[in-house]
Design a protein around this motif. Structure first.
Motif, PDB file in Angstrom:
ATOM      1  N   VAL A 195      13.194  -3.834 -25.434  1.00 30.35           N
ATOM      2  CA  VAL A 195      13.817  -4.134 -24.143  1.00 30.35           C
ATOM      3  C   VAL A 195      14.624  -2.920 -23.724  1.00 30.35           C
ATOM      4  CG1 VAL A 195      15.402  -5.625 -22.875  1.00 30.35           C
ATOM      5  CG2 VAL A 195      13.925  -6.601 -24.654  1.00 30.35           C
ATOM      6  N   ASN A 196      14.229  -2.338 -22.611  1.00 24.86           N
ATOM      7  CA  ASN A 196      14.868  -1.114 -22.115  1.00 24.86           C
ATOM      8  C   ASN A 196      14.901  -0.024 -23.186  1.00 24.86           C
ATOM      9  OD1 ASN A 196      15.386  -2.420 -19.642  1.00 24.86           O
ATOM     10  ND2 ASN A 196      17.307  -3.254 -20.419  1.00 24.86           N
ATOM     11  N   GLY A 197      13.789   0.052 -23.930  1.00 22.41           N
ATOM     12  CA  GLY A 197      13.634   1.117 -24.915  1.00 22.41           C
ATOM     13  C   GLY A 197      14.155   0.810 -26.304  1.00 22.41           C
ATOM     14  N   LYS A 198      14.821  -0.335 -26.502  1.00 23.85           N
ATOM     15  CA  LYS A 198      15.388  -0.663 -27.805  1.00 23.85           C
ATOM     16  C   LYS A 198      14.665  -1.859 -28.430  1.00 23.85           C
ATOM     17  CE  LYS A 198      20.029   0.975 -26.554  1.00 23.85           C
ATOM     18  NZ  LYS A 198      21.456   0.600 -26.438  1.00 23.85           N
ATOM     19  N   PRO A 199      14.272  -1.768 -29.708  1.00 24.62           N
ATOM     20  CA  PRO A 199      13.621  -2.898 -30.383  1.00 24.62           C
ATOM     21  C   PRO A 199      14.579  -4.082 -30.493  1.00 24.62           C
ATOM     22  CG  PRO A 199      13.332  -0.859 -31.623  1.00 24.62           C
ATOM     23  CD  PRO A 199      14.367  -0.578 -30.582  1.00 24.62           C
ATOM     24  N   ILE A 200      14.088  -5.271 -30.185  1.00 22.14           N
ATOM     25  CA  ILE A 200      14.900  -6.486 -30.267  1.00 22.14           C
ATOM     26  C   ILE A 200      14.265  -7.413 -31.296  1.00 22.14           C
ATOM     27  CG2 ILE A 200      15.744  -8.517 -29.034  1.00 22.14           C
ATOM     28  CD1 ILE A 200      17.075  -5.946 -28.147  1.00 22.14           C
ATOM     29  N   THR A 201      15.063  -7.805 -32.301  1.00 19.24           N
ATOM     30  CA  THR A 201      14.547  -8.707 -33.333  1.00 19.24           C
ATOM     31  C   THR A 201      15.320 -10.026 -33.360  1.00 19.24           C
ATOM     32  OG1 THR A 201      16.013  -7.682 -34.973  1.00 19.24           O
ATOM     33  CG2 THR A 201      13.778  -6.805 -34.789  1.00 19.24           C
ATOM     34  N   GLU A 202      16.267 -10.193 -32.456  1.00 18.42           N
ATOM     35  CA  GLU A 202      17.108 -11.390 -32.423  1.00 18.42           C
ATOM     36  C   GLU A 202      16.372 -12.559 -31.761  1.00 18.42           C
ATOM     37  OE1 GLU A 202      21.111 -12.948 -30.112  1.00 18.42           O
ATOM     38  OE2 GLU A 202      20.794 -10.800 -30.388  1.00 18.42           O
ATOM     39  N   MET A 203      16.295 -13.667 -32.471  1.00 15.70           N
ATOM     40  CA  MET A 203      15.681 -14.865 -31.900  1.00 15.70           C
ATOM     41  C   MET A 203      16.587 -15.435 -30.807  1.00 15.70           C
ATOM     42  SD  MET A 203      12.773 -15.376 -33.394  1.00 15.70           S
ATOM     43  CE  MET A 203      12.589 -13.596 -33.422  1.00 15.70           C
ATOM     44  N   GLY A 204      16.002 -15.868 -29.719  1.00 21.61           N
ATOM     45  CA  GLY A 204      16.782 -16.446 -28.626  1.00 21.61           C
ATOM     46  C   GLY A 204      17.361 -15.423 -27.676  1.00 21.61           C
ATOM     47  N   TYR A 205      17.035 -14.146 -27.895  1.00 18.82           N
ATOM     48  CA  TYR A 205      17.546 -13.088 -27.020  1.00 18.82           C
ATOM     49  C   TYR A 205      17.041 -13.310 -25.586  1.00 18.82           C
ATOM     50  CZ  TYR A 205      18.900  -8.379 -25.523  1.00 18.82           C
ATOM     51  OH  TYR A 205      19.484  -7.311 -24.894  1.00 18.82           O
ATOM     52  N   LYS A 206      17.920 -13.122 -24.624  1.00 18.23           N
ATOM     53  CA  LYS A 206      17.551 -13.334 -23.221  1.00 18.23           C
ATOM     54  C   LYS A 206      17.454 -12.004 -22.479  1.00 18.23           C
ATOM     55  CE  LYS A 206      19.252 -18.052 -22.561  1.00 18.23           C
ATOM     56  NZ  LYS A 206      20.078 -18.947 -21.713  1.00 18.23           N
ATOM     57  N   VAL A 207      16.506 -11.954 -21.570  1.00 19.02           N
ATOM     58  CA  VAL A 207      16.308 -10.748 -20.770  1.00 19.02           C
ATOM     59  C   VAL A 207      16.297 -11.110 -19.289  1.00 19.02           C
ATOM     60  CG1 VAL A 207      15.039  -9.501 -22.534  1.00 19.02           C
ATOM     61  CG2 VAL A 207      13.802 -10.999 -20.979  1.00 19.02           C
ATOM     62  N   LYS A 208      16.573 -10.121 -18.470  1.00 19.11           N
ATOM     63  CA  LYS A 208      16.498 -10.294 -17.025  1.00 19.11           C
ATOM     64  C   LYS A 208      15.119  -9.863 -16.541  1.00 19.11           C
ATOM     65  CE  LYS A 208      21.415  -9.308 -16.317  1.00 19.11           C
ATOM     66  NZ  LYS A 208      22.395  -8.414 -15.638  1.00 19.11           N
ATOM     67  N   LEU A 209      14.724 -10.365 -15.394  1.00 25.01           N
ATOM     68  CA  LEU A 209      13.425 -10.010 -14.834  1.00 25.01           C
ATOM     69  C   LEU A 209      13.360  -8.531 -14.475  1.00 25.01           C
ATOM     70  CD1 LEU A 209      12.704 -13.102 -12.562  1.00 25.01           C
ATOM     71  CD2 LEU A 209      11.908 -12.662 -14.887  1.00 25.01           C
ATOM     72  N   THR A 210      14.542  -7.923 -14.327  1.00 25.61           N
ATOM     73  CA  THR A 210      14.587  -6.493 -13.986  1.00 25.61           C
ATOM     74  C   THR A 210      14.531  -5.598 -15.222  1.00 25.61           C
ATOM     75  OG1 THR A 210      17.008  -6.635 -13.950  1.00 25.61           O
ATOM     76  CG2 THR A 210      15.853  -6.850 -11.834  1.00 25.61           C
ATOM     77  N   ASP A 211      14.622  -6.190 -16.416  1.00 22.36           N
ATOM     78  CA  ASP A 211      14.552  -5.401 -17.649  1.00 22.36           C
ATOM     79  C   ASP A 211      13.136  -4.883 -17.876  1.00 22.36           C
ATOM     80  OD1 ASP A 211      17.217  -5.655 -18.322  1.00 22.36           O
ATOM     81  OD2 ASP A 211      16.900  -7.499 -19.474  1.00 22.36           O
TER      82      ASP A 211
END
Length: 280
Positions: free
Chosen positions: A75-91
């Motif tokens: 997300v925005n260049g960074k690996p995300i491994t957290e369950m339940g992480y939320k993102v915006k439609l603009t990400d």
């Protein structure tokens, strides 16, 4: 002094000196493990990352969780491994380096009735085909191609821009069958000309088949064509001094009007979507 008396004195001494430590967690005394991950502010425009990935069509939500845990999603260049992480439609969300689109792709086929426009910029107050499928999706679904206001038959809607682009000008063409009613009987000589190919705007129009409709006047014909040229049937018959009075599209790609009454719509099956996505 017995060993038991000695142990009791040591425990009592520990309590008096303030060094007694509870080592039983039976009554909720276990140490609380606090998350070190930063808390995300609640945002009504954000969605869970696994749903974002699933909506893009890459995989199911369950599989998305696996890919997230493995570090395949950034997300925005960074690996995300957290369950339940939320993102915006603009990400900017990527899967193995490929940019994802979070809008779920949907596909609807309508049996268009007469007197409904397919033109996006229609006059205010006019009946438009979008109103007939308004309950199909929260997304804005647009018709892949056009049928004239007085025409009827199969019309495909989707928010899949890539598919729309391919279907509008497929390299190998897209199979379409029409039931036409002409302003006069189609003479056998002209029917043969159409079979052999008629020149329209300095380019020959090839049809796969054309025939009279069984038990109907000879002004009614069925025609199968792959061409995607604009208004090609109208121009083809005008070239031979005929006018199309009625046009009904009965086959579009692999879709038919079977069990789909006029004015009704349905979602495409998974296999139908796969078939359309094979069109180049």
């Amino acid at each position: 002094m017995s060993r038991d008396d000695s142990n009791r004195r040591k425990k009592a001494s520990g309590r008096q000196g303030g060094n007694f430590k509870k080592n039983s967690y039976a009554r909720g005394n276990a140490p609380i493990k606090r998350s070190t991950a930063p808390k995300q502010a609640s945002d009504p425009n954000s969605i869970r990352l696994n749903k974002y990935v699933a909506n893009s069509g890459v995989c199911s939500r369950r599989d998305a969780d696996i890919y997230i845990a493995a570090g395949n999603i950034t997300v925005n260049g960074k690996p995300i491994t957290e369950m339940g992480y939320k993102v915006k439609l603009t990400d900017e969300v990527k899967f193995d380096g490929r940019l994802l689109n979070p809008i779920k792709k949907e596909y609807v086929v309508l049996n268009k009735p007469k007197d409904f426009s397919t033109t996006i910029r229609d006059e205010k107050g006019k009946r438009h085909v979008s109103g007939l499928i308004s309950n199909a999706s929260k997304s804005k679904l647009l018709p892949v191609d056009k049928l004239e206001k007085e025409d009827t038959g199969l019309l495909l809607f989707t928010n899949d821009g890539d598919l729309t682009k391919r279907l509008k000008s497929p390299i190998n063409g897209l199979r379409k069958i029409y039931h036409l009613v002409l302003d006069r009987d189609l003479i056998a000589a002209d029917l043969q000309k159409i079979k052999e190919g008629v020149m329209v705007d300095e380019k020959v129009v090839r049809v796969q088949d054309i025939s009279y409709i069984d038990n109907a006047p000879k002004r009614e014909v069925g025609i199968e064509i792959f061409s995607s040229r604009a208004k090609i049937l109208e121009r083809l018959f005008n070239q031979l001094d005929y006018k199309i009075v009625k046009l009904d599209r009965v086959v579009y790609g692999g879709l038919t009007k079977k069990d789909l009454p006029r004015g009704h719509w349905r979602f495409l099956t998974e296999q139908e979507v796969i078939n359309f996505n094979m069109v180049k």
